[in-house]
Design a protein around this motif. Structure first.
Motif, short mmCIF file in Angstrom:
data_model
loop_
_atom_site.label_atom_id
_atom_site.label_comp_id
_atom_site.label_asym_id
_atom_site.label_seq_id
_atom_site.Cartn_x
_atom_site.Cartn_y
_atom_site.Cartn_z
N GLN A 1 6.00 -4.80 -0.51
CA GLN A 1 5.01 -5.36 -0.41
C GLN A 1 4.70 -5.64 1.20
O GLN A 1 5.45 -6.28 1.95
CB GLN A 1 5.02 -6.68 -0.93
N SER A 2 3.64 -5.55 1.48
CA SER A 2 3.08 -5.68 3.35
C SER A 2 2.85 -7.22 3.26
O SER A 2 2.28 -7.72 2.86
CB SER A 2 2.46 -4.82 3.58
N ALA A 3 2.51 -8.05 4.77
CA ALA A 3 2.42 -9.37 5.06
C ALA A 3 0.62 -8.45 5.32
O ALA A 3 -0.02 -8.18 5.62
CB ALA A 3 2.81 -9.50 6.23
N LEU A 4 -0.05 -9.84 5.37
CA LEU A 4 -1.35 -10.25 4.89
C LEU A 4 -1.68 -10.19 6.31
O LEU A 4 -0.73 -10.44 7.30
CB LEU A 4 -2.18 -11.29 3.87
N THR A 5 -2.82 -9.76 6.88
CA THR A 5 -3.17 -9.03 8.20
C THR A 5 -4.20 -10.50 8.38
O THR A 5 -5.31 -10.55 7.94
CB THR A 5 -3.66 -8.16 8.50
N GLN A 6 -3.62 -11.42 9.93
CA GLN A 6 -4.54 -11.98 9.79
C GLN A 6 -4.46 -12.07 11.76
O GLN A 6 -3.77 -11.19 12.01
CB GLN A 6 -4.45 -13.52 9.86
N PRO A 7 -5.47 -12.97 12.07
CA PRO A 7 -5.37 -12.62 14.06
C PRO A 7 -4.70 -13.43 13.70
O PRO A 7 -4.69 -14.41 13.80
CB PRO A 7 -7.66 -12.84 14.20
N SER A 26 -6.29 -3.15 -2.57
CA SER A 26 -6.74 -3.66 -3.36
C SER A 26 -5.31 -4.45 -4.65
O SER A 26 -6.08 -4.56 -5.78
CB SER A 26 -7.15 -2.31 -4.21
N THR A 27 -3.92 -4.10 -4.46
CA THR A 27 -3.10 -5.00 -5.21
C THR A 27 -3.02 -6.71 -5.00
O THR A 27 -1.47 -6.75 -5.69
CB THR A 27 -1.86 -3.80 -4.65
N SER A 92 -1.32 -15.09 -0.75
CA SER A 92 -2.23 -14.10 -1.77
C SER A 92 -0.80 -13.76 -3.03
O SER A 92 -0.52 -13.71 -2.72
CB SER A 92 -3.06 -13.46 -1.76
N TYR A 93 -1.22 -14.31 -4.72
CA TYR A 93 -0.42 -13.41 -5.51
C TYR A 93 -0.34 -11.72 -4.99
O TYR A 93 -1.55 -11.08 -4.98
CB TYR A 93 -1.31 -13.31 -7.13
N GLY A 94 0.64 -11.30 -5.44
CA GLY A 94 0.58 -10.22 -4.98
C GLY A 94 0.95 -9.12 -6.24
O GLY A 94 1.64 -7.96 -5.80
#
Lengths: 110, 126
Positions: A1-7, A26-27, A92-94
């Motif tokens: 699982q990859s980290a979510l992307t934020q600025p 989408s997952t 997020s739930y992944g």
């Protein structure tokens, strides 16, 4: 699982509005209404400010709002105040009983 | 009001096991919810480590799973983290937390983190 992307950083002047994005896939973000946001002031414990994409816990300012479109969630802070200067994290739930955080965004109030 | 308090060492030697305890007050673990650990390396972001429910069902971060064990003692209202074979990259503030959840078709669905402990700084160094 990859980290979510934020600025890494955003900034705004007092009274302005800013939006912090949080892009997943989408997952994770796109599959569940389970994005949450946390505010962390320097040296302090993270605080829940948005849950289930757009719900605000009791006591959280109505100036803070969450939304989502597709695989990207957003946190909007209106009427910026000096006290809003902090780090903000999405989560997020992944799927598969996992949680995934974003890398964090440093908000500077000019 | 739900309160969580971490306890454990502040310094662990490389290759050894990091053991942390979280004591919950103001709410009984037996009443539900998942209970978990999150860490934050110095100057970096948050990382979810693991959660456990009152029956001992665990959810582990895949990147740490091979070194992790979580357990719970409902009689003492505590839960625990063991992280084996630590290295300098495990240096972080470790937070314990409460995690609302649901079980859907046998899979634990983790919602968000509503209560956090104050954090236990851990340094891995010889």
């Amino acid at each position: 699982q990859s980290a979510l992307t934020q600025p890494a950083s955003v900034s705004g002047s007092p009274g302005q509005s800013i939006t912090i994005s949080c892009t997943g896939s989408s997952t994770d973000v796109g599959s569940y209404n389970l994005v949450s946001w946390y505010q962390q002031h320097p040296g302090k414990v993270p605080k829940l400010i948005i849950y289930e994409d757009s719900k605000r816990p009791s006591g959280v300012s109505t100036r803070l709002s969450g939304s989502k479109s597709g695989n990207t969630a957003s946190l909007t802070i209106s009427g910026l105040q000096a006290e809003d200067e902090a780090d903000y994290y999405c989560c997020s739930y992944g799927g598969s009983s996992n949680m995934i955080f974003g890398g964090g965004t440093k908000l500077t109030v000019l | 009001q739900v309160q969580l308090q971490e306890s454990g060492p502040g310094l662990v030697k490389p290759s050894e096991t990091l053991s942390l305890t979280c004591t919950v007050s103001g709410f009984s673990i037996s009443n539900g919810y998942c209970w978990g650990w999150i860490r934050q390396p110095p100057g970096k972001g948050l990382e979810w480590i693991a959660t456990i429910d009152r029956d001992g069902s665990t959810c582990y971060n895949p990147s740490l799973e091979s070194r992790l064990t979580m357990s719970v003692d409902t009689s003492k209202n505590q839960f625990f983290l063991n992280l084996r074979s630590v290295t300098a990259t495990d240096t972080a503030v470790y937070y314990c937390a409460r995690v609302p959840h649901d079980v859907v078709r046998g899979v634990i669905k983790l919602y968000y983190i509503d209560f956090w402990g104050q954090g236990n700084p851990v340094t891995v160094s010889s």
